[in-house]
Design an enzyme around this catalytic site. Structure first.
Site, PDB file in Angstrom:
ATOM      1  N   ASN A  75      13.542  45.730  -0.586  1.00  0.00           N
ATOM      2  CA  ASN A  75      14.014  47.111  -0.485  1.00  0.00           C
ATOM      3  C   ASN A  75      15.157  47.152   0.524  1.00  0.00           C
ATOM      4  O   ASN A  75      14.923  47.103   1.724  1.00  0.00           O
ATOM      5  CB  ASN A  75      12.841  48.006  -0.035  1.00  0.00           C
ATOM      6  CG  ASN A  75      13.274  49.433   0.206  1.00  0.00           C
ATOM      7  OD1 ASN A  75      14.380  49.832  -0.161  1.00  0.00           O
ATOM      8  ND2 ASN A  75      12.390  50.216   0.818  1.00  0.00           N
ATOM      9  N   TRP A  76      16.365  47.238  -0.022  1.00  0.00           N
ATOM     10  CA  TRP A  76      17.527  47.187   0.869  1.00  0.00           C
ATOM     11  C   TRP A  76      17.734  48.492   1.632  1.00  0.00           C
ATOM     12  O   TRP A  76      18.552  48.556   2.540  1.00  0.00           O
ATOM     13  CB  TRP A  76      18.797  46.887   0.053  1.00  0.00           C
ATOM     14  CG  TRP A  76      18.873  45.499  -0.517  1.00  0.00           C
ATOM     15  CD1 TRP A  76      17.930  44.513  -0.431  1.00  0.00           C
ATOM     16  CD2 TRP A  76      19.965  44.944  -1.255  1.00  0.00           C
ATOM     17  NE1 TRP A  76      18.365  43.385  -1.072  1.00  0.00           N
ATOM     18  CE2 TRP A  76      19.607  43.622  -1.580  1.00  0.00           C
ATOM     19  CE3 TRP A  76      21.203  45.421  -1.675  1.00  0.00           C
ATOM     20  CZ2 TRP A  76      20.467  42.785  -2.310  1.00  0.00           C
ATOM     21  CZ3 TRP A  76      22.047  44.606  -2.399  1.00  0.00           C
ATOM     22  CH2 TRP A  76      21.681  43.289  -2.711  1.00  0.00           C
ATOM     23  N   LYS A  77      17.056  49.539   1.231  1.00  0.00           N
ATOM     24  CA  LYS A  77      17.239  50.868   1.852  1.00  0.00           C
ATOM     25  C   LYS A  77      18.727  51.239   1.823  1.00  0.00           C
ATOM     26  O   LYS A  77      19.417  50.851   0.881  1.00  0.00           O
ATOM     27  CB  LYS A  77      16.642  50.883   3.262  1.00  0.00           C
ATOM     28  CG  LYS A  77      15.190  50.391   3.255  1.00  0.00           C
ATOM     29  CD  LYS A  77      14.457  50.636   4.527  1.00  0.00           C
ATOM     30  CE  LYS A  77      13.029  50.088   4.378  1.00  0.00           C
ATOM     31  NZ  LYS A  77      12.197  50.389   5.561  1.00  0.00           N
ATOM     32  N   HIS A 135       8.323  56.243  -1.328  1.00  0.00           N
ATOM     33  CA  HIS A 135       8.414  55.483  -0.077  1.00  0.00           C
ATOM     34  C   HIS A 135       8.184  56.439   1.099  1.00  0.00           C
ATOM     35  O   HIS A 135       8.591  57.604   1.048  1.00  0.00           O
ATOM     36  CB  HIS A 135       9.789  54.816   0.024  1.00  0.00           C
ATOM     37  CG  HIS A 135       9.866  53.842   1.151  1.00  0.00           C
ATOM     38  ND1 HIS A 135      10.067  54.237   2.452  1.00  0.00           N
ATOM     39  CD2 HIS A 135       9.727  52.490   1.186  1.00  0.00           C
ATOM     40  CE1 HIS A 135      10.059  53.168   3.237  1.00  0.00           C
ATOM     41  NE2 HIS A 135       9.851  52.097   2.492  1.00  0.00           N
ATOM     42  N   GLU A 176       9.646  56.810   3.787  1.00  0.00           N
ATOM     43  CA  GLU A 176      10.862  57.447   4.314  1.00  0.00           C
ATOM     44  C   GLU A 176      11.250  58.640   3.453  1.00  0.00           C
ATOM     45  O   GLU A 176      11.759  59.641   3.955  1.00  0.00           O
ATOM     46  CB  GLU A 176      11.992  56.404   4.399  1.00  0.00           C
ATOM     47  CG  GLU A 176      11.743  55.437   5.553  1.00  0.00           C
ATOM     48  CD  GLU A 176      12.283  54.035   5.363  1.00  0.00           C
ATOM     49  OE1 GLU A 176      13.140  53.806   4.488  1.00  0.00           O
ATOM     50  OE2 GLU A 176      11.814  53.127   6.097  1.00  0.00           O
ATOM     51  N   GLU A 181       1.971  50.384   2.327  1.00  0.00           N
ATOM     52  CA  GLU A 181       2.880  50.242   3.464  1.00  0.00           C
ATOM     53  C   GLU A 181       2.438  51.167   4.596  1.00  0.00           C
ATOM     54  O   GLU A 181       2.810  52.351   4.607  1.00  0.00           O
ATOM     55  CB  GLU A 181       4.303  50.606   3.039  1.00  0.00           C
ATOM     56  CG  GLU A 181       4.843  49.747   1.917  1.00  0.00           C
ATOM     57  CD  GLU A 181       6.366  49.713   1.925  1.00  0.00           C
ATOM     58  OE1 GLU A 181       6.912  48.614   1.991  1.00  0.00           O
ATOM     59  OE2 GLU A 181       6.992  50.788   1.903  1.00  0.00           O
ATOM     60  N   GLY A 210       9.391  48.507   9.734  1.00  0.00           N
ATOM     61  CA  GLY A 210      10.562  48.364  10.592  1.00  0.00           C
ATOM     62  C   GLY A 210      10.228  48.292  12.073  1.00  0.00           C
ATOM     63  O   GLY A 210      11.115  48.367  12.919  1.00  0.00           O
ATOM     64  N   SER A 269       7.075  45.159   7.911  1.00  0.00           N
ATOM     65  CA  SER A 269       7.407  44.019   8.778  1.00  0.00           C
ATOM     66  C   SER A 269       6.902  42.692   8.219  1.00  0.00           C
ATOM     67  O   SER A 269       6.524  41.793   8.977  1.00  0.00           O
ATOM     68  CB  SER A 269       6.880  44.236  10.202  1.00  0.00           C
ATOM     69  OG  SER A 269       7.475  45.386  10.773  1.00  0.00           O
ATOM     70  N   GLY A 301      11.575  45.149   3.618  1.00  0.00           N
ATOM     71  CA  GLY A 301      12.814  45.796   4.036  1.00  0.00           C
ATOM     72  C   GLY A 301      13.704  44.822   4.786  1.00  0.00           C
ATOM     73  O   GLY A 301      14.476  44.069   4.196  1.00  0.00           O
ATOM     74  N   GLY A 302      13.547  44.802   6.101  1.00  0.00           N
ATOM     75  CA  GLY A 302      14.434  44.017   6.972  1.00  0.00           C
ATOM     76  C   GLY A 302      14.652  42.580   6.522  1.00  0.00           C
ATOM     77  O   GLY A 302      15.801  42.113   6.449  1.00  0.00           O
TER      78      GLY A 302
HETATM   79  P1  PGA Z   1      10.233  46.514   6.650  1.00  0.00           P
HETATM   80  O1  PGA Z   1      10.291  47.672   5.525  1.00  0.00           O
HETATM   81  O2  PGA Z   1       9.925  45.231   5.926  1.00  0.00           O
HETATM   82  O3  PGA Z   1      11.593  46.530   7.271  1.00  0.00           O
HETATM   83  O4  PGA Z   1       9.146  46.905   7.605  1.00  0.00           O
HETATM   84  C1  PGA Z   1       9.377  47.689   4.460  1.00  0.00           C
HETATM   85  C2  PGA Z   1       9.623  48.908   3.589  1.00  0.00           C
HETATM   86  O5  PGA Z   1       9.879  49.986   4.134  1.00  0.00           O
HETATM   87  O6  PGA Z   1       9.561  48.820   2.351  1.00  0.00           O
END
Ligand code: PGA
Length: 256
Positions: A10-12, A99, A101, A171, A177, A217, A238-239
């Site tokens: 997930n590149w966001k 998600h 967010e 999640e 993050g 994470s 994500g990251g």
């Molecule tokens: P993260 O994000 O790996 O940076 O914690 C995961 C996500 O939000 O899908």
């Protein structure tokens, strides 16, 4: 039954077109081409979908592409929104839905998550449905109940064969993050509950078939322990998906 593991990046809101093309080329180079034992999915921002798919097509890559969000209406006066038909025609196999967010910053409700899931499966696409509790909810001791409620709401009114097209991503918000991963046991406890709930809603066969991912994470240091859990079938990352070296290692961890 053994489920096909999935590793989704997930590149966001990261990567312009030129950055996305470079990252996809690097990834495609680092992943071997002749594998069918893991489903790899990239989830770039809308503006990068076509360029990423073009690179993957050129490389004859098996990597799939998903949108990060989608709107449930077919078309019309919905300024700023993108329809299921639009992401389908461009070549997406899935969209992430719900998600944390989106739920927190854009106030998405369980009802809108459900409408999006229904619109995706009606078009033959899959939904990667995100669920997860805040630290407050976990500290209150009601994480399992809360996450079960999110799952039931997201899948309400679906037929088992449509539900089976979907993937669930657990999640915990406190792990996204933050560098603070859920322990494998914490993640497994919730993922096992999710599978049991799917079995209650849609039957044992659907529950056996459905992939349940962990996200929050996930990195090259913790991936093996998380994937060793019986109800964790991959990751939504994500990251660590923003660099080809770390993401390709996460993909390889699924192949053991
Ligand atoms: P993260 O994000 O790996 O940076 O914690 C995961 C996500 O939000 O899908």
């Amino acid at each position: 039954m053994t489920r096909l593991p999935m590793m989704a990046g997930n590149w966001k809101m990261n990567n312009t077109i030129s950055e996305a093309v470079v990252l996809t080329q690097e990834l495609s180079y680092q992943l071997e081409h002749d594998w069918d034992d893991v489903e790899v999915v990239l989830c770039p921002p809308y503006t990068d979908l076509k360029p990423v798919l073009t690179v993957l097509d050129y490389d004859k890559s098996a990597v799939k592409v998903a949108a990060q969000n989608v709107f449930w209406e077919e078309k019309g006066a919905f300024t700023g929104e993108i329809s299921v038909r639009m992401i389908k025609e461009i070549g997406c196999a899935y969209s992430i839905v719900g998600h944390s967010e989106r739920r927190e910053i854009f106030e998405e409700s369980d009802e809108s998550v459900n409408k999006k899931v229904k619109a995706l499966v009606a078009a033959g696409l899959g939904a990667i449905v995100c669920v997860g509790e805040s630290l407050f909810v976990r500290d209150e001791g009601i994480a399992l109940m809360f996450v079960e409620g999110q799952l039931r709401a997201a899948f309400a009114g679906l037929e088992p064969n449509d539900a089976a097209k979907c993937v669930v991503a657990y999640e915990p918000i406190w792990a996204i993050g933050t560098g603070r991963t859920a322990t494998p046991e914490q993640a497994e406890e919730v993922c096992a509950m999710l599978r049991e709930t799917i079995a209650h809603m849609f039957g044992g066969a659907c529950a056996e078939e459905m992939r349940i991912l962990y996200g929050g994470s996930m990195n090259t240091g913790n991936v093996d322990m998380l994937l060793a859990m019986p109800n964790i079938d991959g990751g939504l990352v994500g990251g660590a998906s923003l660099e080809a070296a770390s993401f390709s290692q996460l993909v390889k961890a699924c192949r053991k």
